[in-house]
Design an enzyme around this catalytic site. Structure first.
Site, PDB file in Angstrom:
ATOM      1  N   LYS A 238       5.234  -5.143  -3.566  1.00  0.00           N
ATOM      2  CA  LYS A 238       6.604  -5.033  -3.074  1.00  0.00           C
ATOM      3  C   LYS A 238       6.597  -4.508  -1.646  1.00  0.00           C
ATOM      4  O   LYS A 238       5.661  -3.834  -1.244  1.00  0.00           O
ATOM      5  CB  LYS A 238       7.323  -4.031  -3.977  1.00  0.00           C
ATOM      6  CG  LYS A 238       8.801  -4.018  -3.808  1.00  0.00           C
ATOM      7  CD  LYS A 238       9.446  -4.651  -4.996  1.00  0.00           C
ATOM      8  CE  LYS A 238      10.931  -4.652  -4.889  1.00  0.00           C
ATOM      9  NZ  LYS A 238      11.506  -5.825  -5.541  1.00  0.00           N
TER      10      LYS A 238
ATOM     11  N   HIS B 184      12.785 -39.455  -3.252  1.00  0.00           N
ATOM     12  CA  HIS B 184      11.935 -39.536  -2.063  1.00  0.00           C
ATOM     13  C   HIS B 184      10.547 -38.972  -2.320  1.00  0.00           C
ATOM     14  O   HIS B 184       9.828 -38.668  -1.383  1.00  0.00           O
ATOM     15  CB  HIS B 184      12.602 -38.807  -0.896  1.00  0.00           C
ATOM     16  CG  HIS B 184      13.918 -39.411  -0.499  1.00  0.00           C
ATOM     17  ND1 HIS B 184      14.007 -40.621   0.142  1.00  0.00           N
ATOM     18  CD2 HIS B 184      15.187 -39.008  -0.718  1.00  0.00           C
ATOM     19  CE1 HIS B 184      15.285 -40.926   0.329  1.00  0.00           C
ATOM     20  NE2 HIS B 184      16.029 -39.954  -0.199  1.00  0.00           N
TER      21      HIS B 184
ATOM     22  N   GLU C  55       6.093 -16.354  -9.491  1.00  0.00           N
ATOM     23  CA  GLU C  55       5.668 -14.965  -9.269  1.00  0.00           C
ATOM     24  C   GLU C  55       5.209 -14.292 -10.550  1.00  0.00           C
ATOM     25  O   GLU C  55       4.190 -13.625 -10.559  1.00  0.00           O
ATOM     26  CB  GLU C  55       6.847 -14.130  -8.727  1.00  0.00           C
ATOM     27  CG  GLU C  55       7.154 -14.341  -7.279  1.00  0.00           C
ATOM     28  CD  GLU C  55       8.355 -13.499  -6.839  1.00  0.00           C
ATOM     29  OE1 GLU C  55       8.247 -12.801  -5.848  1.00  0.00           O
ATOM     30  OE2 GLU C  55       9.416 -13.558  -7.499  1.00  0.00           O
TER      31      GLU C  55
ATOM     32  N   ARG D  39       3.988  -1.104  -4.873  1.00  0.00           N
ATOM     33  CA  ARG D  39       3.700  -1.595  -3.530  1.00  0.00           C
ATOM     34  C   ARG D  39       2.262  -2.049  -3.358  1.00  0.00           C
ATOM     35  O   ARG D  39       1.870  -2.500  -2.290  1.00  0.00           O
ATOM     36  CB  ARG D  39       3.961  -0.490  -2.531  1.00  0.00           C
ATOM     37  CG  ARG D  39       5.413  -0.274  -2.391  1.00  0.00           C
ATOM     38  CD  ARG D  39       5.672   0.985  -1.659  1.00  0.00           C
ATOM     39  NE  ARG D  39       7.087   1.025  -1.441  1.00  0.00           N
ATOM     40  CZ  ARG D  39       7.655   0.873  -0.262  1.00  0.00           C
ATOM     41  NH1 ARG D  39       6.948   0.705   0.804  1.00  0.00           N
ATOM     42  NH2 ARG D  39       8.950   0.896  -0.168  1.00  0.00           N
TER      43      ARG D  39
ATOM     44  N   TRP E 195      -3.192  -2.505  -1.523  1.00  0.00           N
ATOM     45  CA  TRP E 195      -3.020  -3.953  -1.639  1.00  0.00           C
ATOM     46  C   TRP E 195      -3.913  -4.527  -0.559  1.00  0.00           C
ATOM     47  O   TRP E 195      -3.616  -4.442   0.630  1.00  0.00           O
ATOM     48  CB  TRP E 195      -1.554  -4.341  -1.428  1.00  0.00           C
ATOM     49  CG  TRP E 195      -1.302  -5.799  -1.626  1.00  0.00           C
ATOM     50  CD1 TRP E 195      -1.089  -6.437  -2.821  1.00  0.00           C
ATOM     51  CD2 TRP E 195      -1.223  -6.809  -0.619  1.00  0.00           C
ATOM     52  NE1 TRP E 195      -0.896  -7.778  -2.606  1.00  0.00           N
ATOM     53  CE2 TRP E 195      -0.976  -8.040  -1.267  1.00  0.00           C
ATOM     54  CE3 TRP E 195      -1.364  -6.805   0.765  1.00  0.00           C
ATOM     55  CZ2 TRP E 195      -0.853  -9.243  -0.569  1.00  0.00           C
ATOM     56  CZ3 TRP E 195      -1.236  -8.004   1.458  1.00  0.00           C
ATOM     57  CH2 TRP E 195      -0.985  -9.197   0.787  1.00  0.00           C
TER      58      TRP E 195
ATOM     59  N   CYS F 174       0.839  -1.189   0.000  1.00  0.00           N
ATOM     60  CA  CYS F 174       0.000   0.000   0.000  1.00  0.00           C
ATOM     61  C   CYS F 174       0.878   1.244   0.000  1.00  0.00           C
ATOM     62  O   CYS F 174       1.882   1.294   0.696  1.00  0.00           O
ATOM     63  CB  CYS F 174      -0.915   0.091   1.218  1.00  0.00           C
ATOM     64  SG  CYS F 174      -2.283  -1.024   1.203  1.00  0.00           S
TER      65      CYS F 174
ATOM     66  N   GLU G  63      15.066 -20.107  -5.728  1.00  0.00           N
ATOM     67  CA  GLU G  63      14.834 -18.736  -6.178  1.00  0.00           C
ATOM     68  C   GLU G  63      14.329 -18.744  -7.635  1.00  0.00           C
ATOM     69  O   GLU G  63      13.437 -17.970  -7.999  1.00  0.00           O
ATOM     70  CB  GLU G  63      16.130 -17.917  -6.040  1.00  0.00           C
ATOM     71  CG  GLU G  63      16.100 -16.505  -6.574  1.00  0.00           C
ATOM     72  CD  GLU G  63      15.035 -15.600  -5.957  1.00  0.00           C
ATOM     73  OE1 GLU G  63      14.412 -15.979  -4.960  1.00  0.00           O
ATOM     74  OE2 GLU G  63      14.814 -14.519  -6.529  1.00  0.00           O
TER      75      GLU G  63
ATOM     76  N   LYS H 230      10.757 -17.201  -8.860  1.00  0.00           N
ATOM     77  CA  LYS H 230      10.640 -16.194  -9.925  1.00  0.00           C
ATOM     78  C   LYS H 230       9.599 -16.650 -10.947  1.00  0.00           C
ATOM     79  O   LYS H 230       8.760 -15.869 -11.373  1.00  0.00           O
ATOM     80  CB  LYS H 230      11.957 -16.018 -10.667  1.00  0.00           C
ATOM     81  CG  LYS H 230      13.045 -15.109 -10.211  1.00  0.00           C
ATOM     82  CD  LYS H 230      12.797 -13.713  -9.887  1.00  0.00           C
ATOM     83  CE  LYS H 230      12.085 -13.568  -8.576  1.00  0.00           C
ATOM     84  NZ  LYS H 230      12.801 -13.019  -7.470  1.00  0.00           N
TER      85      LYS H 230
ATOM     86  N   ASN I  16      -2.102   2.197   5.939  1.00  0.00           N
ATOM     87  CA  ASN I  16      -1.359   0.981   5.610  1.00  0.00           C
ATOM     88  C   ASN I  16      -1.301   0.136   6.865  1.00  0.00           C
ATOM     89  O   ASN I  16      -1.005   0.660   7.934  1.00  0.00           O
ATOM     90  CB  ASN I  16       0.095   1.292   5.235  1.00  0.00           C
ATOM     91  CG  ASN I  16       0.201   1.896   3.867  1.00  0.00           C
ATOM     92  OD1 ASN I  16      -0.792   2.011   3.156  1.00  0.00           O
ATOM     93  ND2 ASN I  16       1.408   2.298   3.506  1.00  0.00           N
ATOM     94  N   GLY I  17      -1.499  -1.162   6.720  1.00  0.00           N
ATOM     95  CA  GLY I  17      -1.398  -2.042   7.880  1.00  0.00           C
ATOM     96  C   GLY I  17      -2.696  -2.775   8.134  1.00  0.00           C
ATOM     97  O   GLY I  17      -3.578  -2.841   7.249  1.00  0.00           O
TER      98      GLY I  17
END
Ligand code: HGA
Length: 610
Positions: A605, A506, A490, A27, A75, A2, A483, A487, A100-101
């Protein structure tokens, strides 16, 4: 997450607010809104579902004029993305709030306020702040005092800005758990959740501390701590480049940031390896003493940063001979953990505001960690201010939601930390020189890797109709496989998993068929023969493989395997070198899939909420 922007000025502020939101859009981008108080003390609002551009267009069609205003890009945490849930939220056509929060006691507050006759229009937790301020104002002599009374009743996290259209000279802002920064202009002042938003209007900033409430007017800023005591929060000039928010010649920020990695790493190394020796002061005052006494390192991080921490565990134990654990912040903060003697807590966060990581640092201080170090990309951020030591990566602003250059510069920082600690734990001069040399060779090596882009782009076609992918690596390449999988998930929305290659038999081998591409990270190292056996296990079951390997690893392309020839590099820096081709692969797959690369769905972000 946000974005918040606010301004108190003589000039019209709508354009400043919208430009600020655009700079913060990475964000949070499910909806956006603005509220402005005009010269007649009327509250004007506009909200749109979707990107900030939708809001900008609405304001072109119906401009809002006025010198005091607040704006938000959301967000969603509570209530679906929609126009009605978009901020600012309004009470009684006078009080407007952006937040925000998460307000954790929103249900109890909502019932109380409904009992007092307030009608809720949205499903958000935020709306309780709006009505509560309005309610408290009835028994307060100022908006400041109403907000001070309000925040005392809030549980959870907030960075919030409150505007009352009857008092257009002031904005009241409050911080607890979500960052806010005040920007100082000439005859005008600003507030934002990140300095990025305000760079076009000022370079002078001060950060609010936890529990602060502040009153911002054109010529004055007054800050009060959680006890209501007036406090000074030092204003400093920010040392950031203005146009870091520019995509330049690139189609996406992510591609630009991928290509910026050699420079970002050069900047991160610059001035820190003096005459081939690491300058310990780069970690902050007292670093040498702290590193000398360290017997154990606990790394805490989330997401991509967690993967860099995983690589560091291999480095610390193998090269520095110091024991190391790594844990995800949201797990660490909610369990009782054992603290070994003389433990250093290392947090890793691009933004320095990651809510779970910050909470973990605060917990670590309570439970007896000897000292703390953060690896971070944002000077002045909460993690930097609250840690004993800080290693600042010099990646520059990272706008793409999927991290690229922040990750590789974190790895550089972690390798330097390994050097600094290892020096006190018997790492030989030769080993130190070898690591330093490898680090110095890195930018040029990455330039060579980036030259592989077009051959990787060709591979991406193969993934266009795939729904799953498996990434394999061993040793310090296992976190790189993780990673790579993250990627791909995402930005291309392909389900991807990473396994330590020895784990295949396994369980995951059951998944192998022609529909499941297997990406193998395979530099020539001590584990290469073991990895080759795992590759054969996949081949024997009809799997299709994409192998990133150097020529010394001796893989050859055939019907079941495409080999991507990665330049030979030193073992130590191989995790960094092999990250780039995987970033490029995800990028080109996402392009084929037609996703929103820089702002993938459901993500944002700088994760400042739990
Ligand atoms: N809880 C609020 C704000 C969400 C937020 O801060 N996201 O980063 C909402 O859902 O609107």
């Amino acid at each position: 997450m946000c974005g918040i922007v606010g301004a108190v000025a003589q000039r019209d502020v709508a354009d400043i607010l919208v430009e600020g939101l655009k700079r913060l859009e990475y964000r949070g981008y499910d909806s956006a809104g603005v509220a402005i108080t005009n010269n007649n003390n009327e509250l004007l609002t506009a909200k749109r579902l979707g990107k900030v551009q939708e809001l900008a267009q609405a304001l072109i069609e119906t401009p809002l004029t006025g010198g005091t205003g607040i704006a938000h890009t959301r967000w969603a945490t509570h209530g679906a993305p929609s126009e009605v849930n978009a901020h600012p939220h309004v009470s009684n056509s006078t009080i407007a709030v952006v937040h925000n929060g998460i307000i954790e006691n929103h249900e109890a507050l909502r019932s109380r306020l409904q009992g007092l006759g307030y009608e809720f229009l949205s499903q958000t937790d935020t709306e309780v702040i709006t009505h509560l301020v309005h309610h408290e104002l009835k028994s307060s002599d100022s908006l400041l005092s109403a907000v001070q009374k309000t925040v005392k009743q809030l549980e959870g996290a907030y960075g919030t800005v409150v505007m009352d259209s009857r008092d257009k000279d002031n904005l009241i802002v409050a911080r607890s758990g979500s960052p806010l920064v005040i920007g100082y202009g000439v005859g005008e002042n600003f507030i934002a959740s990140d300095i990025m938003a305000l760079l076009p209007v000022t370079r002078k900033f001060s950060y609010l501390e936890e529990g602060d409430v502040a009153q911002i007017s054109r010529f004055n800023v007054s800050v009060f701590d959680s006890n209501g005591k007036p406090v000074e929060r030092e204003a400093k000039e920010a040392n950031v480049s203005h146009d870091s928010g520019d995509k330049g010649e690139y189609r996406h920020y992510m591609l630009k940031e991928t290509y910026e990695q050699p420079t970002a790493i050069r900047n991160t190394l610059d001035g820190r390896l003096v005459a081939g020796k690491l300058d310990i002061n780069t970690f902050g005052e007292g670093a040498d003493e702290i590193f000398k006494n360290v017997e154990h390192v606990q790394i805490i991080a989330c997401g991509t940063s967690y993967h860099s921490g995983m690589v560091a565990r291999y480095w610390l134990e193998e090269l520095a001979g110091v024991s190391c654990n790594i844990e995800i912040a949201s797990e660490f903060r909610y369990r009782k953990s054992f603290v070994p003697k003389n433990s250093l807590l290392v947090t890793i966060s691009q933004s320095g505001e990651t809510a779970d990581t910050l909470a973990a640092l605060r917990l670590a201080k309570e439970i007896g960690y000897q000292s703390s170090l953060v690896i971070c990309n944002v000077p002045g951020s909460s993690l930097v201010r609250e840690s004993d030591l800080a290693f600042m990566t010099k990646a520059g602003a990272e706008i793409g939601v999927a991290s690229t250059k922040a990750f590789t510069t974190q790895l550089v920082g972690l390798l330097m930390m390994t050097l600094a600690i290892g020096k006190h734990h018997g790492m030989s001069d030769e080993k130190q020189a070898e690591i330093t040399q490898s680090l110095m060779s890195l930018p040029a090596k990455l330039d060579e890797v980036l030259a592989l882009a077009s051959s990787i782009e060709d591979l991406a076609e193969d993934f266009a109709d795939k729904h799953h992918a498996l990434f394999l690596g061993r040793g310090d390449q296992y976190p790189i496989a993780m990673e790579g999988a993250l990627k791909l998930k995402e930005i291309s929305y392909i389900h991807a998993e990473a396994y330590a290659a020895g784990e295949l038999k396994h369980g995951p081998l059951a998944l192998i068929d022609a529909e499941m591409p297997v990406i193998v990270v395979a530099p020539k190292n001590d584990l290469i023969e073991k990895l080759k056996s795992n590759v054969e296990e996949v081949r024997a079951r009809g799997g299709l493989m994409y192998v990133f390997a150097d020529s010394d690893a001796h893989f050859a392309s055939d019907d079941t395997m495409k080999v991507i020839d990665v330049p030979i590099c030193d073992d130590i820096i191989a995790p960094i070198v092999y990250t780039l081709p995987l970033q490029l692969l995800s990028y080109y797959v996402a392009i084929i899939k037609g996703t929103d690369v820089d702002q993938p769905r459901n993500l944002a972000k700088s994760v400042t909420v739990e």
